[in-house]
Scaffold this motif. Sequence first.
Motif, PDB file in Angstrom:
ATOM      1  N   HIS A 105       6.365   5.937   0.967  1.00  0.00           N
ATOM      2  CA  HIS A 105       5.571   5.473   2.096  1.00  0.00           C
ATOM      3  C   HIS A 105       4.396   6.416   2.318  1.00  0.00           C
ATOM      4  O   HIS A 105       4.532   7.634   2.196  1.00  0.00           O
ATOM      5  CB  HIS A 105       6.417   5.399   3.370  1.00  0.00           C
ATOM      6  N   SER A 106       3.268   5.847   2.671  1.00  0.00           N
ATOM      7  CA  SER A 106       2.085   6.656   2.920  1.00  0.00           C
ATOM      8  C   SER A 106       1.169   5.938   3.896  1.00  0.00           C
ATOM      9  O   SER A 106       1.104   4.706   3.912  1.00  0.00           O
ATOM     10  CB  SER A 106       1.338   6.923   1.606  1.00  0.00           C
ATOM     11  N   ALA A 107       0.470   6.712   4.696  1.00  0.00           N
ATOM     12  CA  ALA A 107      -0.535   6.140   5.601  1.00  0.00           C
ATOM     13  C   ALA A 107      -1.871   5.949   4.887  1.00  0.00           C
ATOM     14  O   ALA A 107      -2.778   5.307   5.429  1.00  0.00           O
ATOM     15  CB  ALA A 107      -0.716   7.039   6.818  1.00  0.00           C
ATOM     16  N   ASP A 108      -1.985   6.481   3.680  1.00  0.00           N
ATOM     17  CA  ASP A 108      -3.228   6.371   2.910  1.00  0.00           C
ATOM     18  C   ASP A 108      -3.385   4.923   2.439  1.00  0.00           C
ATOM     19  O   ASP A 108      -2.573   4.428   1.653  1.00  0.00           O
ATOM     20  CB  ASP A 108      -3.163   7.316   1.709  1.00  0.00           C
ATOM     21  N   PRO A 109      -4.435   4.223   2.880  1.00  0.00           N
ATOM     22  CA  PRO A 109      -4.589   2.806   2.500  1.00  0.00           C
ATOM     23  C   PRO A 109      -4.667   2.591   0.990  1.00  0.00           C
ATOM     24  O   PRO A 109      -4.113   1.617   0.477  1.00  0.00           O
ATOM     25  CB  PRO A 109      -5.892   2.398   3.191  1.00  0.00           C
ATOM     26  N   LEU A 110      -5.333   3.492   0.284  1.00  0.00           N
ATOM     27  CA  LEU A 110      -5.466   3.329  -1.162  1.00  0.00           C
ATOM     28  C   LEU A 110      -4.114   3.478  -1.848  1.00  0.00           C
ATOM     29  O   LEU A 110      -3.772   2.699  -2.749  1.00  0.00           O
ATOM     30  CB  LEU A 110      -6.455   4.354  -1.729  1.00  0.00           C
ATOM     31  N   VAL A 111      -3.324   4.439  -1.404  1.00  0.00           N
ATOM     32  CA  VAL A 111      -1.995   4.643  -1.993  1.00  0.00           C
ATOM     33  C   VAL A 111      -1.098   3.449  -1.699  1.00  0.00           C
ATOM     34  O   VAL A 111      -0.361   2.984  -2.569  1.00  0.00           O
ATOM     35  CB  VAL A 111      -1.368   5.950  -1.466  1.00  0.00           C
ATOM     36  N   ARG A 112      -1.172   2.931  -0.481  1.00  0.00           N
ATOM     37  CA  ARG A 112      -0.355   1.771  -0.121  1.00  0.00           C
ATOM     38  C   ARG A 112      -0.726   0.562  -0.975  1.00  0.00           C
ATOM     39  O   ARG A 112       0.138  -0.175  -1.448  1.00  0.00           O
ATOM     40  CB  ARG A 112      -0.504   1.433   1.361  1.00  0.00           C
ATOM     41  N   ARG A 113      -2.028   0.350  -1.186  1.00  0.00           N
ATOM     42  CA  ARG A 113      -2.461  -0.763  -2.023  1.00  0.00           C
ATOM     43  C   ARG A 113      -2.004  -0.573  -3.468  1.00  0.00           C
ATOM     44  O   ARG A 113      -1.591  -1.524  -4.128  1.00  0.00           O
ATOM     45  CB  ARG A 113      -3.987  -0.893  -1.968  1.00  0.00           C
ATOM     46  N   ALA A 114      -2.059   0.651  -3.937  1.00  0.00           N
ATOM     47  CA  ALA A 114      -1.635   0.923  -5.310  1.00  0.00           C
ATOM     48  C   ALA A 114      -0.140   0.681  -5.477  1.00  0.00           C
ATOM     49  O   ALA A 114       0.298   0.100  -6.481  1.00  0.00           O
ATOM     50  CB  ALA A 114      -1.979   2.368  -5.684  1.00  0.00           C
ATOM     51  N   ILE A 115       0.659   1.104  -4.500  1.00  0.00           N
ATOM     52  CA  ILE A 115       2.111   0.889  -4.573  1.00  0.00           C
ATOM     53  C   ILE A 115       2.424  -0.598  -4.574  1.00  0.00           C
ATOM     54  O   ILE A 115       3.282  -1.070  -5.336  1.00  0.00           O
ATOM     55  CB  ILE A 115       2.814   1.615  -3.411  1.00  0.00           C
ATOM     56  N   LEU A 116       1.733  -1.362  -3.739  1.00  0.00           N
ATOM     57  CA  LEU A 116       1.943  -2.805  -3.718  1.00  0.00           C
ATOM     58  C   LEU A 116       1.575  -3.418  -5.068  1.00  0.00           C
ATOM     59  O   LEU A 116       2.300  -4.282  -5.588  1.00  0.00           O
ATOM     60  CB  LEU A 116       1.116  -3.439  -2.603  1.00  0.00           C
ATOM     61  N   HIS A 117       0.479  -2.962  -5.643  1.00  0.00           N
ATOM     62  CA  HIS A 117       0.062  -3.453  -6.963  1.00  0.00           C
ATOM     63  C   HIS A 117       1.135  -3.130  -8.001  1.00  0.00           C
ATOM     64  O   HIS A 117       1.460  -3.959  -8.862  1.00  0.00           O
ATOM     65  CB  HIS A 117      -1.276  -2.808  -7.347  1.00  0.00           C
ATOM     66  N   MET A 118       1.706  -1.941  -7.918  1.00  0.00           N
ATOM     67  CA  MET A 118       2.758  -1.548  -8.857  1.00  0.00           C
ATOM     68  C   MET A 118       3.996  -2.427  -8.689  1.00  0.00           C
ATOM     69  O   MET A 118       4.606  -2.862  -9.672  1.00  0.00           O
ATOM     70  CB  MET A 118       3.123  -0.079  -8.642  1.00  0.00           C
ATOM     71  N   GLN A 119       4.387  -2.675  -7.446  1.00  0.00           N
ATOM     72  CA  GLN A 119       5.575  -3.500  -7.192  1.00  0.00           C
ATOM     73  C   GLN A 119       5.406  -4.909  -7.751  1.00  0.00           C
ATOM     74  O   GLN A 119       6.368  -5.534  -8.177  1.00  0.00           O
ATOM     75  CB  GLN A 119       5.853  -3.565  -5.688  1.00  0.00           C
ATOM     76  N   GLN A 120       4.167  -5.393  -7.758  1.00  0.00           N
ATOM     77  CA  GLN A 120       3.905  -6.733  -8.254  1.00  0.00           C
ATOM     78  C   GLN A 120       3.734  -6.772  -9.771  1.00  0.00           C
ATOM     79  O   GLN A 120       3.575  -7.849 -10.338  1.00  0.00           O
ATOM     80  CB  GLN A 120       2.653  -7.298  -7.570  1.00  0.00           C
TER      81      GLN A 120
END
Length: 340
Positions: A227-242
């Motif tokens: 989990h991170s508050a960093d928007p770029l990291v959150r978007r990257a994690i979502l991209h990875m999950q998909q």
Amino acid sequence: MRYDRDMPETIPSSPNPGLRVGFLLARNFTLSAFANFVDMLRLSADEGDRSRPIRARWSVLAHDMAPIRSSSGVTVSPQERPGDPQRFDYIVVVGGLIDEGGTLPREHTDFLHAAAAAGVPLVGLCTGAFLLHRAGLMQGYRCCVSWFHHGDFLEQFDGLVPVSDRIFVVDRDRLTCSGGASSAHLAAWLVERHLGRSVALKSLHIMIIEEAMQADEPQPGLPSELHSADPLVRRAILHMQQSLGLAPPVSRIAEGLGVGRRKLERHFARALGMSPAEAFLRLRLDHVRFLLSSSAHSVTRIAAETGFCDASHLIHTFRDREGTTPEAWRKARREADAAA
């Protein structure tokens, strides 16, 4: 394209149906969650597939009676205004897009508060749990959200941890589910409770659903521990999950996010203390453990679904991290579950 649930006046209905449900649809609501739930009611209400509202009755509510657009563009026409909530056994809130669903109209929030005060159970489908929380109607209750929206929930409701490892949650007079197919299973749970198990099973079978799933069935995915508050990291994690099955290189992930690899690596190092490649491997191994514990899939199939070259590559990587092979881990997990 338009979908109307108005019933012809010639269709007979029972003056005292065994199950009465009112629907509130958010702007850009998820059509599949609504359709799965309402079709369970439709099939349970009559013999076969004749759609007469005899044993159950349902209605889409809206204070202004304007058509409501789903996230797919299909619109649904309301049938009546909210009015007295006590004429329903349940009020179902169908959520939709996180960024565009926002909040419910004040008239609908007031109606939900009146329903709660009268003891009418409230149901949240898909992101309906977000709307109920935002309306102040989930304090002290557990709620279910999709693993896909787990991070969004943590971000919006500080200190509240949702259930994201099961398909639905029933906590007294609040019922929530992760959306999609789980909406049919939550509806089947209600139908069985009010109309009987045989009615629920008949309806599921007509929908080509083999059997009813209970609340503690796992969702086909897991919330990330990263989990991170960093928007770029959150978007990257979502991209990875998909992209678990594809396992694209970090450079391609960065390109898809419109940034350079070095910038992405700096953000991950600052936010999580690890590289994007390490985070991606953790997500893939989390999903490997999930599949080992929740399915009978072979190691070869699991390797293909989680982006490993082959079974040997997965076994080698898994042994380095866990100190054992995937099959040995699976066996130990099942023995521990059986003992528990």
